[in-house]
Scaffold this active site. Structure first.
Site, PDB file in Angstrom:
ATOM      1  N   SER A 139       0.822  -1.210   0.000  1.00  0.00           N
ATOM      2  CA  SER A 139       0.000   0.000   0.000  1.00  0.00           C
ATOM      3  C   SER A 139       0.853   1.256   0.000  1.00  0.00           C
ATOM      4  O   SER A 139       1.942   1.284   0.597  1.00  0.00           O
ATOM      5  CB  SER A 139      -0.906   0.016   1.237  1.00  0.00           C
ATOM      6  OG  SER A 139      -1.593   1.246   1.343  1.00  0.00           O
ATOM      7  N   TYR A 161      -2.023   0.442   9.905  1.00  0.00           N
ATOM      8  CA  TYR A 161      -2.228  -0.215   8.613  1.00  0.00           C
ATOM      9  C   TYR A 161      -0.986  -0.048   7.733  1.00  0.00           C
ATOM     10  O   TYR A 161      -0.448  -1.029   7.196  1.00  0.00           O
ATOM     11  CB  TYR A 161      -3.457   0.357   7.914  1.00  0.00           C
ATOM     12  CG  TYR A 161      -3.606  -0.118   6.486  1.00  0.00           C
ATOM     13  CD1 TYR A 161      -3.995  -1.427   6.212  1.00  0.00           C
ATOM     14  CD2 TYR A 161      -3.341   0.737   5.415  1.00  0.00           C
ATOM     15  CE1 TYR A 161      -4.112  -1.878   4.902  1.00  0.00           C
ATOM     16  CE2 TYR A 161      -3.459   0.291   4.107  1.00  0.00           C
ATOM     17  CZ  TYR A 161      -3.851  -1.010   3.851  1.00  0.00           C
ATOM     18  OH  TYR A 161      -3.963  -1.446   2.555  1.00  0.00           O
ATOM     19  N   LYS A 199     -17.165  -1.527  -0.213  1.00  0.00           N
ATOM     20  CA  LYS A 199     -16.172  -1.028   0.741  1.00  0.00           C
ATOM     21  C   LYS A 199     -16.790   0.030   1.656  1.00  0.00           C
ATOM     22  O   LYS A 199     -16.132   0.550   2.552  1.00  0.00           O
ATOM     23  CB  LYS A 199     -14.983  -0.425   0.001  1.00  0.00           C
ATOM     24  CG  LYS A 199     -14.112  -1.437  -0.733  1.00  0.00           C
ATOM     25  CD  LYS A 199     -12.964  -0.744  -1.452  1.00  0.00           C
ATOM     26  CE  LYS A 199     -11.980  -0.142  -0.467  1.00  0.00           C
ATOM     27  NZ  LYS A 199     -10.842   0.532  -1.149  1.00  0.00           N
TER      28      LYS A 199
END
Length: 335
Positions: A139, A161, A199
């Site tokens: 990411s 994250y 999402k």
């Protein structure tokens, strides 16, 4: 469109997180372009279980897979018995690992590390046992507030994250040194396109603005949104990068973006043109100044070199290709 010449006949492909946004698009890519491949989708699917921030723990949704004819397994990548079953009863040639706790606002650090890092290690061990090439989702969150253009090797994650994805990348580098399989981490920037609706609030602003406009609501943007820039990338280019990564020139970690930063104002302006709306924008104060990325732009030089990747979609072309799906989502899921 097929992105490799190999028809993948008699190859078996595992897609973790295959009922999610990118995973489901991968599943249909193989079904449509490589029908002789066997595709196995693994996803925990949504159960209503929520994180402490109120968001769903899993975004996987059956509607993303309607029309998919491959094998579907409901299961959690943290389940050691499930992973043993995959090891013993299957023989994978490629693993596309998209499953993760992907909510950047999640506070459960233990769950994030267990799911994103520890389970990934188990899947890497499975890949080595099967001699399967591993392609996994990293990411752009690994970069945090690093200056643009973001380049692999200059990371500063600002949340757990991003930290977990950086841990995955570091783990991958260790496995690359000691294994003969291909291992490629793809650092996705701001992805948008079909099958992202489920999402929920973490769907792209392209979809969220589109649904606002179709609902007759004035799009709400932060002040100076013409100066807030992101590297927005259409799902088709992301799929192309994944497929190119199946047999890379060199294993490693690579950015997946367009290499061009565009503004949130651009998104609204293009959507208004394509949807034929003329609603006035409402500008609100940005409450995140000091902890907000004002510019992201992927350095994709190494991605082009190692994967033969070349983004095809300018934002104007991508949104034009996406608007009919946005209309469908509005009519069938929102209205």
């Amino acid at each position: 469109m097929r992105y490799i010449d190999d028809n993948l006949k008699d190859k078996t492909i595992l897609i973790t997180g295959g009922a999610g946004f990118i995973g489901s698009n991968l599943a249909f890519y193989f079904q449509n372009n490589h029908p002789d491949a066997k595709v196995v989708v693994l996803d925990s699917f949504r159960s209503g279980e929520k994180l402490s921030n109120g968001n769903l723990k899993s975004f996987g949704h059956f509607k993303n897979l309607i029309g998919f004819r491959g094998e579907i397994i409901s299961g959690d990548i943290n389940d050691k018995d499930l992973l043993l079953d995959l090891e013993v009863n299957y023989r994978f040639d490629y693993i596309f690992h998209e499953a993760a706790i992907s909510d950047t606002t999640a506070q459960e650090q233990d769950l994030m590390i267990r799911t994103n890092v520890n389970a990934y290690k188990d899947l890497l061990d499975l890949a080595i046992k099967h001699n399967a090439n591993m392609i996994y989702a990293s990411s752009a969150a690994t970069y945090g507030n690093a200056a643009s253009p973001q380049k692999v090797g200059v990371e500063a994650p600002q949340n757990v994250y991003g930290f977990s994805k950086l841990c995955m990348d570091n783990l991958s580098r260790e496995y690359i040194k000691k294994s003969n399989i291909g291992i490629v981490g793809l650092r996705y920037f701001n992805v948008y396109g079909p099958r992202e609706y489920f999402k929920n609030s973490t769907a792209s602003m392209v979809l969220q603005f589109g649904l606002q406009l179709l609902s007759g609501k004035n799009p709400r943007l932060f002040e100076s949104s013409d100066k807030i820039l992101r590297d927005f990338i259409y799902i088709e280019d992301v799929i192309a990068a994944n497929i190119k990564a199946m047999n890379p020139k060199e294993s490693g970690i690579y950015n997946v973006g367009t290499g061009k930063a565009r503004s949130f104002q651009d998104i609204v302006d293009i959507l208004q043109r394509e949807l034929e709306t003329t609603l006035s924008c409402e500008y609100i104060e940005n409450p995140f100044i000091g902890s907000y990325q004002f510019h992201t732009e992927a350095d994709i030089a190494s991605t082009k070199e190692a994967l033969g990747y070349e983004p095809k979609f300018e934002m104007e072309d991508a949104i034009k290709a996406y608007v009919n799906e946005i209309r469908r989502v509005y009519e069938q899921e929102v209205k």
